[in-house]
Scaffold this active site. Sequence first.
Site, mmCIF file in Angstrom:
data_model
loop_
_atom_site.group_PDB
_atom_site.id
_atom_site.type_symbol
_atom_site.label_atom_id
_atom_site.label_comp_id
_atom_site.label_asym_id
_atom_site.label_seq_id
_atom_site.Cartn_x
_atom_site.Cartn_y
_atom_site.Cartn_z
ATOM 1 N N HIS A 51 2.128 2.521 0.203
ATOM 2 C CA HIS A 51 1.184 2.021 1.209
ATOM 3 C C HIS A 51 1.980 1.534 2.413
ATOM 4 O O HIS A 51 3.150 1.156 2.291
ATOM 5 C CB HIS A 51 0.363 0.869 0.640
ATOM 6 N N GLU A 53 1.990 -1.221 4.019
ATOM 7 C CA GLU A 53 2.534 -2.571 3.882
ATOM 8 C C GLU A 53 3.792 -2.581 3.016
ATOM 9 O O GLU A 53 4.776 -3.253 3.334
ATOM 10 C CB GLU A 53 1.497 -3.512 3.243
ATOM 11 N N CYS A 84 -0.860 -4.639 -2.370
ATOM 12 C CA CYS A 84 -0.186 -5.046 -1.135
ATOM 13 C C CYS A 84 -0.305 -6.549 -0.897
ATOM 14 O O CYS A 84 0.651 -7.181 -0.444
ATOM 15 C CB CYS A 84 -0.731 -4.253 0.040
#
Length: 159
Positions: A51, A53, A84
């Site tokens: 992801h 992040e 995250c």
Amino acid sequence: MKEKFMRQALKEAQKAYEKLEVPIGCVIVKDGKIIARGHNLKESKFDTTQHAEIVAIQKASKKLKSWRLLDCEMYVTLEPCAMCAGAIINSRIKKIYIGTCDEKTGAVGSVLNLLEDYKFNHRVEVEKGICEKECENILKDFFKDLRKIRREDVKGKVE
């Protein structure tokens, strides 16, 4: 200043879009300077943990030579998921700026709130709605384009 950094996160989201990844972008800022950037890479890396992040946290940690991202701020175009949000807490990020909410998997207030509802050893400040329309629109446009690509792909296979 907040909009300036969120626009940089949007540039990262555009990179994901161009790779047919869900267009989410992130930048991490320390002392008024971007120290790390990230965008979704789940599809191209075949890795559910890639992801925006997480990618940005990994880069920031490497740059600072520490897993503790003390006094760092994160700008992300879409509300983080539970994975995250956990990484944000564990990396000790000071504040997170969120572009738009995620009503399906958001873990910073939409579905649940890992940053406020639990008694973790670190608190993260949160501000939402930074460049909200732009952050919403890139996602809407992406999924509209993706549906069109899939329809054309199915149509091509039928013919």
